[in-house]
Structures are given as C-alpha cells and as structure tokens.
Design an enzyme around this catalytic site. Structure first.
Site, PDB file in Angstrom:
ATOM      1  N   ASP A 252       0.821  -1.211   0.000  1.00 49.92           N
ATOM      2  CA  ASP A 252       0.000   0.000   0.000  1.00 49.92           C
ATOM      3  C   ASP A 252       0.860   1.268   0.000  1.00 49.92           C
ATOM      4  OD1 ASP A 252      -2.166  -1.652   0.142  1.00 49.92           O
ATOM      5  OD2 ASP A 252      -2.812  -1.058   2.142  1.00 49.92           O
TER       6      ASP A 252
ATOM      7  N   ASP B 228      -5.276  -7.862  14.430  1.00 49.33           N
ATOM      8  CA  ASP B 228      -4.842  -9.227  14.716  1.00 49.33           C
ATOM      9  C   ASP B 228      -5.478  -9.764  16.002  1.00 49.33           C
ATOM     10  OD1 ASP B 228      -3.455  -7.421  16.326  1.00 49.33           O
ATOM     11  OD2 ASP B 228      -1.496  -7.917  15.504  1.00 49.33           O
TER      12      ASP B 228
END
Length: 517
Positions: free
Chosen positions: A101, A250
């Site tokens: 990105d 996460d």
C-alpha cells in the site's frame, strides 16, 4: 486544596494501586502456567512434527499463500522478499502475495524486486492499493479474496523467516482441523544494537516465552501477533473476516475466531527474527498503536466474551489480556497523586500495623512481578548469554514507566472513541543509511509532558524523603528516572533524525546531479 478533590484523588490513587497489584499478580499466574506445561507441551509438539513427516512426504503438503503486507518499507522490503522466497516449501504449492500500500519509493522497489523473483520462477504477485481502506486489515482481506492457499502465512516487512518456517508450522493445521492459527515466536535481528533494543528484546521475550505460552498451553484465549503466524482461511471467515475498526486487527480477529470455536496454537520452538525499533520515538509510536488498539479491541470484544459460555477463568484472562495497557494510566495516576496526598491529605482513622504490613507485602510482590517474569523468560528462552542480558533490566523498567504518558494518551483516545490513523514504525532494514525525507519525525510534543512529569516526580520524591516516608520513595525515584530518560532520549533521537534526513536528502540530490551531468 479542596477536601472533595483530595478524597477524589485518594480514590483514584487506591484504584490505580489496586489495578497495578492485580496486573502484577497476573504475571505470577502466567509463570505458573508456563512452568507447569512447558516440558510436556514442547515435547509433544516435537513428537507430533516427527510423526507427521514419518507418515507424509513433501508432496502431501497443502497449498499455502504467504501474505506480506507492506507500507513505505523501502529499507526492509527486499530483505523480506528474498527470505520468503528462500523458504523451503514446494514451489508449486507456495504462492506469495506482496500487499504493498506504499505511497513512496517503496512501491517501485517492490515492483522491481517482485518482477525479478517472478522471473526466477517463484509464484509471487504484487497487489497495490491506493486508498488504504482499513489499513493492514484491508490489504489482507483483499489479498485473501484471491489467494490460492487454504492456509495463509503472514509476515510484516521487518521479519526474516527461517527456511523451515512453513515445514514446522503447517503440519499442526493439517493434523488438527480445529486449529485456526499457528503462531511462531518472535526473535531479534538487532538485539545488541543499543540499550534500547536490548531492553525491548527482554520485554518481547517476556511476552512470547511466558505469556503466549501460558495462554496457549493453559487453554486461555491468546492472540495472533500480526505476523510470524499461519492462519486457516476457514478460521478467518469463521471469525467474521478481517475488520479495520481497531488498530490491532490481529487481536480482534483472534478473539472473534476463538469465540466461534477455533483453537489458537503457539509453537515455542519456531522462532522468526525481527528488527526492533532503534529510535525511541518510533518505539513510542509502535507502543501507542498497540495500546490504543488493545483497548479498542477490549471495548469491542469483551461484551461478547462475557456473554459467551467459556469458563470464568478464560473470561478473567481475556479481561486482563485485552486491557493490559491500562497499567500505564495506573502508573501515571499513582505518580501524579502521590505528592498532593502526602502534602495535604489526612485520612480519617488509622489502619493497624498488620494492615500496613500486608498491604506493603502485596505492593512489593506486585511491583517485582514483571521483573520475575522477565527473569524466567530469559532463563527459559534457550538463548545464550541470558545472565548478561538481565543487566539491562533496569533500562526496561525505566522504559516501561517512561512511556506511561504516551500510552495513557492512547488508552484515553481508545475509550473516547478517537479514530486516528495507522502510523508505521520505521525500520532501517539493517542498512547504514537512514530513510529519506518523508520518514522525518514530527516534533515529540509528548516528550515535553514527560519531562514535566519527571521533574514533578523528583519534587514528590524529595517531599517523601523529607517526611521520612521511605516505602514509596523507590517507586517515585523509578518514575522520575523513567519519565526523564524517555523524554531526553526522545529529544536526542528527534534531533539525530533531523540530521540524518538532511544528510540523506543531500546525498540523494548529489546522486541526481551526477546522473544529470
């Protein structure tokens, strides 16, 4: 000073103190679970891997997709790609996705390296987004939608996996269809670079050697650490998929998957080296992200955990785990309240001597609990030279206290619902040269507050010494040293970064000028 204000301050002080005691004693429970299960579980894991390869050949291994989320990591990305392509796994069953990105020159570096590796026969693809929706979670989600593998290995840019990583982790997912994640242990590429990196390594070892082992082996909820792990794709979908509404996607996904019935496995003997931040401001930014994301996850997930049918001890473990960064506001409040309470507060009535003795014993045992955990972690880590490394434990203690201002701000931001953005942690990639101009740091305004709090703690310490109150003196001394050290180091690294960035710009301009001529 107002009596009401003093009593309110006293209540906050007591609550913060009790919080520190609770979180401190949770360290002893983690140590207990680790020592109780370590030998048996590690031996069982080794036997399981040996048995798998006695009964299966490499041809039986399943398709795996390795995902590499990258954002402006020009210093590290080539090292990462080389290491992942060198992983010993059948080439026709190992797909590599580079989820870049980047908004800087990293994208061109990645693009060139991916083309080179693809030409060498690796199944590697570059997926580049320009909108950065949901940050890392969004990149992983987009990659997963087109991934070939039923299992997804994930590595951040600053990690360098060993060649046998997949061979040592994937079989656990194959052998037990209820295992949704296999998490490896973090190692350290630059442990001895400085006192800062050495102290960080001890802290991280405490988390992985003791805490992650204890949670996994003690059948508590554990979390994916964002990297150095392998997910079962069905477990990700079963937990609801990647979501970007917290900064710790996460931990969020880990809890949702476990609430859906999937098991998380931590493998102690699989170690993946990573680069530690060598700049205090980068370290503080990393800790801020982890602190804010953990509290965001706690707010989002804990109601679901408390309503679930999991055992009470699992619920308590989840509360302590997801709210662990609350210790920083607790430390900050005790530091700020100590001096005014000594100078102006006169409690009604007096406790008997035995009550003070018991109270001090609890406080003392809680205060040394993290150090005991780090000691056991170093002793059992398997690394050589652990006794020498423990000499840096005071640095870690000061560091843990000194970042309390920054992390308290992160906790309050999460509680108040402040969104913010994902801030990367810059790494050098082992290179001597620093990153270019867009890696320049902002002025460390929080360091000014840390400096003021440190000076404030010094005056509080002197007041307590003058009043012959020696029990709390060592704590205020540690607070003063921690806040002042982190503050001064923040300014020093900021100034150093300015010079390095200017030097990098000048060198870049010289190269461009020579190329033009």
């Amino acid at each position: 000073m107002s009596t009401i204000l003093l009593y309110a301050m006293f209540v906050v002080y007591v609550i913060a103190g009790v919080g520190l005691v609770i979180y401190g004693f949770s360290c002893y429970y983690s140590i207990y679970l680790f020592l109780k299960n370590s030998r048996k579980t590690r031996l069982s894991d080794r036997k399981a891997i040996l048995k798998y390869y006695r009964e299966h050949s490499l041809a039986d291994l399943p398709q795996v997709t390795t995902q590499l989320p990258v954002f402006n990591e020009a210093n590290c990305v080539e090292r990462l790609l080389e290491a992942v392509c060198a992983i010993d796994y059948p080439k026709d069953k190992h797909e590599i996705q580079v989820l870049d990105d980047s908004t800087d020159e990293c994208y061109e570096v990645t693009k060139k390296k991916v083309a080179e590796l693809a030409a060498r026969g690796y199944d590697i693809k570059l997926i580049h987004r320009t909108n950065r929706k949901d940050f890392k979670a969004g990149a992983l989600k987009e990659g997963m939608a087109v991934a070939k593998g039923e299992f997804l290995a994930i590595f951040d840019a600053d990690f360098v996996p060993e060649k046998d990583f997949l061979l040592k982790t994937v079989p656990y997912l194959v052998m037990d269809p209820q295992v949704g994640l296999v998490q490896g242990r973090w190692g350290h590429l630059n442990r001895t670079e400085s006192g800062l990196t050495l102290a960080q390594s001890i802290g991280i070892d405490g988390h992985f050697v003791i805490e992650q082992s204890a949670r996994s082996w003690g059948k508590l909820f554990m979390n994916f650490n964002g990297t150095a792990g392998v997910w079962r794709k069905d477990a990700i979908y079963g937990g609801g998929g990647w979501e970007g509404d917290t900064l710790t996607e996460d931990m969020d996904l880990s809890y949702r998957s476990q609430l859906a019935g999937w098991k998380m496995k931590f493998v102690f003997d699989v170690i993946v080296p990573a680069e530690l931040p060598n700049d205090i401001n980068a370290f503080k930014a990393q800790q801020f992200r982890w602190a804010k994301g953990s509290i965001q996850t706690a707010i989002k997930i804990l109601p679901k955990v408390l309503r679930s049918k999991v055992p009470l001890r699992v619920k308590i473990g989840a509360i302590l785990h997801t709210t662990h960064y609350s210790i920083h506001p607790c430390m900050l409040f005790t530091a700020l309240c100590a001096w005014p309470l000594l100078a102006f507060f006169e409690p009604v009535g007096h406790l008997p001597t035995w009550a003070y003795t018991v109270g001090f014993a609890f406080i003392f045992l809680a205060a040394i609990a993290p150090s005991v955990l780090y000691f056991v972690a170093q002793r059992c880590s398997g690394y050589t030279g652990w006794k020498i490394r423990l000499l840096s434990l005071p640095i870690l203690m000061a560091l843990g206290v000194g970042i309390a201002v920054s992390n308290s701000r992160a906790v309050f931001a999460a509680v108040l619902g402040t969104k913010g953005s994902f801030v990367r942690t810059p790494k050098s990639g082992g290179a001597k040269k620093k990153a270019k101009s867009h890696y320049a740091q902002k002025f460390p305004w929080m360091a000014l507050i840390e400096l003021l709090v440190g000076v404030y703690c010094i005056f509080g310490l002197l007041e307590y010494i003058n009043a012959s109150k020696y029990i709390i003196g060592p704590f205020l001394a540690l607070y003063a040293i921690g806040f002042l050290s982190v503050s001064v180091l923040s300014f020093m690294h900021y100034i150093s970064n300015i010079f390095e960035v200017r030097k990098a710009i000048k060198c870049s301009e010289c190269v461009e000028e020579q190329a033009t001529n």
